[in-house]
Design an enzyme around this catalytic site. Structure first.
Site, PDB file in Angstrom:
ATOM      1  N   SER A 239      -6.677  -5.161   1.026  1.00 35.41           N
ATOM      2  CA  SER A 239      -5.769  -6.169   1.548  1.00 35.41           C
ATOM      3  C   SER A 239      -6.380  -7.566   1.370  1.00 35.41           C
ATOM      4  CB  SER A 239      -5.431  -5.864   3.010  1.00 35.41           C
ATOM      5  OG  SER A 239      -4.335  -6.615   3.450  1.00 35.41           O
ATOM      6  N   ASP A 335       3.731   0.285  -0.276  1.00 40.35           N
ATOM      7  CA  ASP A 335       3.044  -0.729   0.535  1.00 40.35           C
ATOM      8  C   ASP A 335       4.066  -1.690   1.128  1.00 40.35           C
ATOM      9  OD1 ASP A 335       1.478  -2.968   1.443  1.00 40.35           O
ATOM     10  OD2 ASP A 335      -0.152  -2.250   0.175  1.00 40.35           O
ATOM     11  N   HIS A 368       0.320   0.733   2.820  1.00 43.03           N
ATOM     12  CA  HIS A 368      -0.757  -0.221   3.047  1.00 43.03           C
ATOM     13  C   HIS A 368      -1.809   0.424   3.954  1.00 43.03           C
ATOM     14  CE1 HIS A 368      -2.248  -4.326   2.710  1.00 43.03           C
ATOM     15  NE2 HIS A 368      -2.606  -4.258   3.990  1.00 43.03           N
TER      16      HIS A 368
END
Length: 401
Positions: A239, A335, A368
């Site tokens: 991330s 995601d 994610h």
């Protein structure tokens, strides 16, 4: 019978919600995506246990008489259907190995780096943490942890991995992220270093990146104290950490990012980038500037339209160049926080520009931060990263002393 009907309806509704979020990731708008990510990751990464719980709840509901009412039957059917959907998600997680092998083949050629996955990846932080909160700078947040096997020879020159945590540039910790990957590599003879850094919005661009550079300089100067090889340092992160790791890989020895320590060697020999942000100037998938708005609040002192230079300087997509080190990029196609479009565009550009090995794995039904759980997919990813970095190291010639 009422108890059985209630249990069947609850199991059916919960199972349907988990399955839908795991398969579709329908909530991609702040702040709802956080609420959607958790059931999405649960359903896609722990599909078998969740399916087992669904079937167990259905069996208990049946024993309590759920099958004697229409509502109870509807709940049982929903629970059974969601369990079947979760079993299919588990099959998709198993197939991640093939996708990751494809990325290794892209990087090194078919069959040159075969991927072997053995056993689940566990969190071994307690067993492998050799040094905690070691300062690499003068600020309280400028600390790092070192992971290594207790018996690792100090003169063994083990490869080194530096982990940069995510958290939207405003949160997160070295103590909680990418633990399966760190555990796997440290257990297999690597020295792993997990860093903290000063966070926004108090810390702005480029200070956040300067912290990362300062940590890399410390690692190169001190890796030998823990048995690490200062000639082979790789970087990883997820991330926001993936964004910072990509920048670290692409800005070796940039004096603008090393004020006061310009002579330090901050180059890295490889990078494993997980669901990262690569273009800070991009709009969201729906055409709205939510990412830009967040970055303006937590990182930049001026809007993109007012001063685009720092935005471009902080975007790995704009920093790609022929001399970039080997990179392995992993992103999930479900995601809900960082669009997979970011990874696709970065991969497309890297294939055009970069001369060193590059591999891109787009994992079906991965969300994610999917690697927060030591799942089948996370285990395959950890082994693939180790295989990529190991293959790169085998190609690296020792630097002259």
């Amino acid at each position: 019978m009422r108890l059985g009907t209630g249990l069947a309806l609850a199991a059916g509704a919960a199972g349907a919600a988990v399955t839908v979020f795991a398969r579709r990731a329908p909530w991609r708008v702040h702040p709802w995506y956080l609420a959607g990510m958790l059931p999405g990751v649960l359903g896609s990464e722990f599909a078998l246990p969740v399916a087992g719980a669904q079937l167990a709840a259905s069996a208990a509901a049946t024993a309590l008489g759920a099958g004697r009412s229409k509502l109870g039957v509807a709940g049982l059917l929903a629970a059974t259907g969601s369990a079947a959907g979760l079993l299919d998600l588990h099959r998709q997680a198993v197939r991640a190995k093939g996708v990751l092998q494809g990325a290794l083949d892209e990087a090194f050629g078919p069959g040159a780096a075969p991927l072997h996955v053995a056993g689940p990846t566990r969190n071994l932080r307690r067993e492998l943490l050799a040094a905690r909160d070691v300062p690499y700078g003068t600020e309280p947040a400028q600390v790092l942890d070192v992971w290594r096997q207790a018996g690792l020879p100090l003169d063994g020159r083990a490869p080194v991995l530096v982990q940069i945590h995510g958290g939207s540039w405003t949160g997160g910790s070295k103590n909680t992220q990418n633990l399966p990957l760190l555990s796997h590599l440290a257990a297999n003879g690597w020295v792993c270093v997990a860093i903290d850094y000063r966070l926004g919005p108090r810390t702005r661009w480029p200070e956040i990146m300067i912290d990362v550079k300062r940590a890399l300089a410390w690692v190169r100067a001190n890796a030998h104290r823990y048995g690490g090889d200062p000639d082979f340092i790789a970087v990883t992160g997820g991330s926001a950490g993936g964004h910072l790791a990509a920048l670290a890989a692409l800005t070796a020895n940039d004096p603008a990012l090393q004020p006061g320590f310009e002579q330090a060697d901050t180059s890295v020999q490889a990078a494993a980038l997980l669901y990262g942000v690569y273009d800070l100037t991009a709009l969201n998938e729906d055409g709205k500037p939510r990412l830009r708005g967040h970055l303006r609040r937590v990182m930049f002192d001026a809007d993109l339209d007012e001063d685009p230079k720092p935005w471009c300087a902080a975007s790995p997509l704009a920093r790609l160049h022929a001399g970039a080190p080997p990179m392995f990029v992993v992103h999930g196609d479900r995601d809900e926080i960082v669009s997979v479009t970011q990874a696709r565009e970065f991969a497309a550009r890297a294939r055009q520009v970069c001369a060193e090995p590059f591999g891109y794995a787009e994992l079906p039904y991965a969300h994610h931060a999917f690697d927060m759980l030591g799942s089948t997919r996370t285990t395959a990813m950890a082994h693939a990263v180790e295989r990529f970095l190991g293959a790169v190291r085998a190609q690296v010639r020792p630097r002259p002393t």
